[in-house]
Design an enzyme around this catalytic site. Sequence first.
Site, PDB file in Angstrom:
ATOM      1  N   GLN A   2      46.170  49.395  39.987  1.00 56.87           N
ATOM      2  CA  GLN A   2      46.404  48.399  41.031  1.00 56.87           C
ATOM      3  C   GLN A   2      47.316  47.274  40.536  1.00 56.87           C
ATOM      4  O   GLN A   2      47.564  47.137  39.352  1.00 56.87           O
ATOM      5  CB  GLN A   2      45.066  47.800  41.489  1.00 56.87           C
TER       6      GLN A   2
ATOM      7  N   ASP B  32      29.611  45.993  43.762  1.00 61.22           N
ATOM      8  CA  ASP B  32      30.673  44.994  44.009  1.00 61.22           C
ATOM      9  C   ASP B  32      32.004  45.736  44.186  1.00 61.22           C
ATOM     10  O   ASP B  32      33.022  45.378  43.602  1.00 61.22           O
ATOM     11  CB  ASP B  32      30.717  44.007  42.832  1.00 61.22           C
TER      12      ASP B  32
END
Lengths: 357, 357
Positions: free
Chosen positions: A150, A273
């Site tokens: 990313q 998360d």
Amino acid sequence: MNPLGTQHIAEFIDCDKTYLNNERKLKSFLKKGIEDSGLHSVGIVSHKFDPLGVTVIAIISESHIGMHTYPEAGHVSLDVFTCSDPHKHMKLINYLRKALKPKKVRLGYLKRGNLIEFHEPDWIPSVSGYGFEVSYHAEKVLYSKKSKYQMIEIIENEHFGRMLFLDNELQISEYDADIYNAALVDPIRKSNLKIKNAVILGGGDGGVLHELLKIKPRKVTLVDIDPKVIEASTKYLGKISQESFVDKHVEIVYQDALHYIKNNGGFDAVIYDLTMHPEAFSKVPREEFLDNFFGDIYKSMNPGGVITLQCCSQFDAETRELVDSILKKYYKKLSTIRFSSPLSAKNGFSLRRVNKI
Amino acid sequence: MNPLGTQHIAEFIDCDKTYLNNERKLKSFLKKGIEDSGLHSVGIVSHKFDPLGVTVIAIISESHIGMHTYPEAGHVSLDVFTCSDPHKHMKLINYLRKALKPKKVRLGYLKRGNLIEFHEPDWIPSVSGYGFEVSYHAEKVLYSKKSKYQMIEIIENEHFGRMLFLDNELQISEYDADIYNAALVDPIRKSNLKIKNAVILGGGDGGVLHELLKIKPRKVTLVDIDPKVIEASTKYLGKISQESFVDKHVEIVYQDALHYIKNNGGFDAVIYDLTMHPEAFSKVPREEFLDNFFGDIYKSMNPGGVITLQCCSQFDAETRELVDSILKKYYKKLSTIRFSSPLSAKNGFSLRRVNKI
């Protein structure tokens, strides 16, 4: 067909005025700049306006370059539109910058094609699919790198302090990290369970980890696929993670959380998360993906364990219902905490707490 | 020097491919389009790429125009950069549109100069000075006009319904109007005063007016400087104002609120629905401006009256303190309601309720 090319826009402010009305010189600057930056000129034309100002346009084999001078104001406007490597644009812009000596430069770029996207280096457009978009100002860019997984960016914002973005999505800021982290850990804290073995899936910024350590679990494993996130967070987000990455009760595992949870177990507490939108990286239909994932998490937990997770944007009722229905298959008690903080309000978090059957 | 000019960006998608590789024809289209739209060509150059694609560039006495074709994709990218009337840009773009017959067109424009601002007709960038900016998507633009006082825009957003913007600042949306309006009226409702004579300063969208009418005041005067806001709101924001503009207890006065309040009085309730940032239109220092204004409001009120107002962004502690200190000079009991709704959370309202001494 998208994108077709990149167009850099530059404004040169308060230039040295020596050459701004000199058509011949400007033409030669542009010609030389094109050669130096590895672009290929097909033809250059220019025009001198009366009394002041010059326009020079180059057709290059990669598209076109336009330069307009405003000698009275010491100003030059520049357009570099090509389908080639944007680094060549910057080389050309930097060449002209040296030649024309502006005191200040403003830069932006457009992605051209079926969509038109505008970017400025000092603004981060944070993604939203709910009829609005939020852009954050980067007073300083502290970290900006594409990892294997990313785009990671850490900026300093004048109001929210340091902020972490992954693929343009805001993860956490110094300003509201406490609220977000507490919301994820509070359900575990209130369960009064003695936590021997906890796992955080995701959470590479270390904020939830830091908060979880306050309740003194015997062991916490943090599973994040991307070492670069933890590296950057350790370096720039120390205020959020504190010393938690090097805490002796903590183990960090660089692995796909899905893979990890299939092969490990015995957890009293799980903090999820991670995204509820695996469409971005997985071809498995979302419902199936999440169902399998939460099924595996369920199997990895000790009886009576607690799972907490953040779901979802207040605007995303569809996902909330989906996750709700999946969790109900595995867990008995469900409760939701809604919380808002200046930034997360924008993302519109709400939170579910789930006690294992 | 700002702005220097406007640059329209257009992407023609799925064009009729007949002429996209025809250099001579494209050149003549551009030439004719320039003439027809009242611009002035100084020279046109073109280049035909091998095997496909044409670039045509025109220098015009107002700057330059660039056109690139991608015949294989039926795509044309267009740049029109001039210091002249942007309407001429649109004329040219429309001319080329007719000639090249794209199925779809995407448009944006840049303001060039010391700043670079990018605009797309279907996004409204809402102003914020707190390190972030929010843009709202306009699925439909229902109203967009510059009045004598401000730019008025009403859009339809896929998530928030109809939204009103004044000079790009979000005023209200169908999605959260109720929360905002109730927060301004509740302190009056809870005071249990019998309201004989109320005044709303600002509030031209009619939402607060509609809410206030629910407590059945004998008379309400709404003072807004801009008839166009009320006209547009009546036409497009009926869901927010309901029938309140034509309610028999309501009088609408088109006047500067500051001027009005100096010359009128006897109010039991005042709702201040105006800016706390008069810097934008007044040369009087802000503290002095607000002090005078609230002093005049105080004088216009009956003993025991109530004033409510919205102050301020949660990020704007400075203004909150300033207004606090001014109000303390005139009023005895102060209380604050914080409220958040999906949109106002973004704007970060908090609210003060003030009982007159």
